[in-house]
Design a protein around this motif. Structure first.
Motif, short mmCIF file in Angstrom:
data_model
loop_
_atom_site.label_atom_id
_atom_site.label_comp_id
_atom_site.label_asym_id
_atom_site.label_seq_id
_atom_site.Cartn_x
_atom_site.Cartn_y
_atom_site.Cartn_z
N ARG A 141 13.18 -2.68 -0.22
CA ARG A 141 12.61 -3.20 -1.48
C ARG A 141 11.27 -3.85 -1.23
N ALA A 142 10.36 -3.72 -2.21
CA ALA A 142 9.02 -4.24 -1.96
C ALA A 142 8.30 -4.58 -3.25
N ALA A 143 7.26 -5.42 -3.10
CA ALA A 143 6.41 -5.75 -4.23
C ALA A 143 4.99 -5.99 -3.76
N ALA A 144 4.05 -5.64 -4.64
CA ALA A 144 2.63 -5.88 -4.39
C ALA A 144 2.18 -7.07 -5.22
N PHE A 145 1.39 -7.96 -4.61
CA PHE A 145 0.89 -9.17 -5.27
C PHE A 145 -0.63 -9.13 -5.33
N SER A 146 -1.18 -9.27 -6.53
CA SER A 146 -2.64 -9.28 -6.68
C SER A 146 -3.04 -10.39 -7.63
N LEU A 147 -4.20 -10.97 -7.33
CA LEU A 147 -4.69 -12.09 -8.14
C LEU A 147 -5.95 -11.68 -8.88
N ASP A 148 -5.92 -11.85 -10.19
CA ASP A 148 -7.09 -11.55 -11.00
C ASP A 148 -8.18 -12.59 -10.71
N LEU A 149 -9.38 -12.14 -10.44
CA LEU A 149 -10.47 -13.06 -10.13
C LEU A 149 -11.34 -13.25 -11.36
N ASN A 150 -11.61 -14.52 -11.68
CA ASN A 150 -12.44 -14.77 -12.86
C ASN A 150 -13.78 -15.41 -12.48
N GLY A 151 -14.12 -15.30 -11.18
CA GLY A 151 -15.38 -15.89 -10.72
C GLY A 151 -15.18 -17.19 -9.98
N ALA A 173 19.78 -10.18 -9.03
CA ALA A 173 20.59 -8.97 -8.91
C ALA A 173 20.04 -7.87 -9.83
N ASP A 174 20.18 -6.62 -9.41
CA ASP A 174 19.80 -5.48 -10.23
C ASP A 174 18.30 -5.50 -10.60
N ARG A 175 17.47 -5.46 -9.58
CA ARG A 175 16.03 -5.40 -9.78
C ARG A 175 15.47 -4.13 -9.14
N PRO A 176 14.32 -3.63 -9.66
CA PRO A 176 13.78 -2.37 -9.13
C PRO A 176 13.35 -2.45 -7.66
N MET A 177 13.28 -1.27 -7.03
CA MET A 177 12.87 -1.17 -5.63
C MET A 177 11.42 -1.56 -5.43
N LEU A 178 10.57 -1.18 -6.41
CA LEU A 178 9.12 -1.36 -6.23
C LEU A 178 8.51 -2.01 -7.47
N VAL A 179 7.84 -3.12 -7.25
CA VAL A 179 7.27 -3.86 -8.37
C VAL A 179 5.81 -4.19 -8.08
N ASN A 180 4.96 -3.94 -9.05
CA ASN A 180 3.54 -4.29 -8.95
C ASN A 180 3.31 -5.58 -9.74
N ILE A 181 2.92 -6.64 -9.02
CA ILE A 181 2.77 -7.95 -9.66
C ILE A 181 1.31 -8.37 -9.67
N ASN A 182 0.84 -8.80 -10.84
CA ASN A 182 -0.53 -9.31 -10.97
C ASN A 182 -0.50 -10.71 -11.56
N PHE A 183 -1.29 -11.59 -10.96
CA PHE A 183 -1.35 -12.99 -11.41
C PHE A 183 -2.68 -13.28 -12.08
N PRO A 184 -2.65 -13.95 -13.24
CA PRO A 184 -3.89 -14.53 -13.75
C PRO A 184 -4.13 -15.83 -12.98
#
Ligand code: MN
Length: 260
Positions: A141-151, A173-184
Motif C-alpha cells: 500500500r502506498a500514497a503520494a504526498f504533495s504540497l501546493d506552493l503559493n509563493g 480499514a478498507d482503504r485503497p492501495m494507492l492514494v494521491n494526496i495534495n495539501f494546500p
C-alpha cells in the motif's frame, strides 16, 4: 482491491515481515534526499512505525515511472537525523524497489512531501506519484504526498498534524492501495476527490539564449474553474485532497462496446 495484488513480495531478499510488531514504512521522494519535504514526511511517519528513507541523490521531478536498466544502481547510507537513510543513484521508482529489497518488504510506502502540487494530469508526469505506484506493483500500500506552493516558504511544522491525519486516514480499514494526496498551505479538512482531467496545464514556452538561439521550456499555465469535487478544486478550497488511483488503465466503457 487487496485481492488483486500478490500477497507476497517477489522482490524480497529476506522476509522479516512476520517477526515484526511495529509497522514498517519506507519514505521516498523525487526531489532528492536534501529536500526538507522528505524529512517532514519521515517525521510524521515515525509516529506510526519504523521508518526507512530511500531517496534519489539528485532532483528527479517529472521523471514519472522511469526505472534504471542501462547501468548499475547503488544505495549509500546518509546521515538524516535519527533515521536509517540512503541515497540512490536512480529514479523515484528505483528507490522504492531498492527500499523493498533492502528491508525485504514493508507495510506502507509514503512518497514526498513534494515541493509543488501533483493535481490532474500531473499524476502522469510525477515522480512522487510514480514512487507510490511502484510500491503497489510490489503489492504494498502506498500514497503520494504533495504540497501546493503559493509563493510562501512551506511551513512543515504547521503542516505536520495534517500529514498525520492523512496517514491515519490511509490506515483506516478498507482503504485503497494507492492514494494521491495534495495539501494546500493551510488545510481546513480532508476530502476524497477525483482526478481533474478536463484541462491540461502543460505548455511549451519559447525563449532565446544569450547568443540569440531559440530554446524551449516546458512550462505550466495556471488552470481556473476546476470541477467541484476534483483534486484541484479541493486544494483551491483549502482542503487536503485524497484521490484513490488505480494501475489498470483499461477503458472499460470502450472495451464493453468493442466486445459487443
Ligand atoms: Mn518533485
Amino acid at each position: 482491491m487487496w485481492e488483486e495484488y500478490p500477497p507476497t513480495l517477489r522482490i524480497s531478499k529476506k522476509n522479516r515481515f512476520s517477526e515484526r510488531e511495529s509497522m514498517r514504512i519506507i519514505v521516498a521522494n523525487d526531489d532528492g534526499f536534501y529536500s526538507p519535504g522528505i524529512y517532514a514526511l519521515a517525521e510524521a511517519a515515525s509516529r506510526f512505525g519504523e521508518v526507512l528513507i530511500m531517496a534519489p541523490d539528485g532532483e528527479q521531478s517529472a521523471m514519472s515511472h522511469a526505472i534504471t536498466i542501462q547501468r548499475p544502481l547503488n544505495y549509500r547510507p546518509i546521515k538524516l537525523d535519527r533515521f536509517e537513510a540512503y541515497r540512490v543513484n536512480g529514479t523515484p521508482a528505483d528507490c522504492v524497489a531498492l527500499g523493498l529489497y533492502h528491508w525485504g518488504g514493508a507495510d506502507l510506502i509514503l512518497s514526498g512531501i513534494n515541493l509543488g502540487s501533483n493535481l490532474g494530469h500531473d499524476v502522469w508526469h510525477s515522480g512522487t506519484v510514480a514512487a507510490a505506484k511502484q510500491a503497489t506493483f510490489f503489492g504494498v500500500r502506498a500514497a503520494a504526498f504533495s504540497l501546493d506552493l503559493n509563493g510562501d516558504e512551506p511551513d512543515y511544522e504547521a503542516l505536520r498534524p495534517h500529514v498525520e491525519a492523512a496517514i491515519r486516514e490511509l490506515l483506516e480499514a478498507d482503504r485503497p492501495m494507492l492514494v494521491n494526496i495534495n495539501f494546500p498551505q493551510n488545510p481546513q479538512g480532508i476530502l476524497w476527490t477525483h482526478q481533474s482531467v478536463r484541462a491540461y496545464n502543460g505548455q511549451i514556452m519559447e525563449s532565446e539564449d544569450p547568443r540569440g538561439r531559440k530554446h524551449f521550456w516546458f512550462g505550466v499555465v495556471p488552470l481556473t474553474n476546476p470541477e467541484e469535487g476534483s483534486d484541484r478544486w479541493a486544494v483551491e478550497h483549502n482542503y487536503v485532497s485524497m484521490t484513490p488511483l488505480r494501475s489498470d488503465l483499461t477503458d472499460e466503457e470502450w472495451l464493453r462496446k468493442l466486445r459487443r
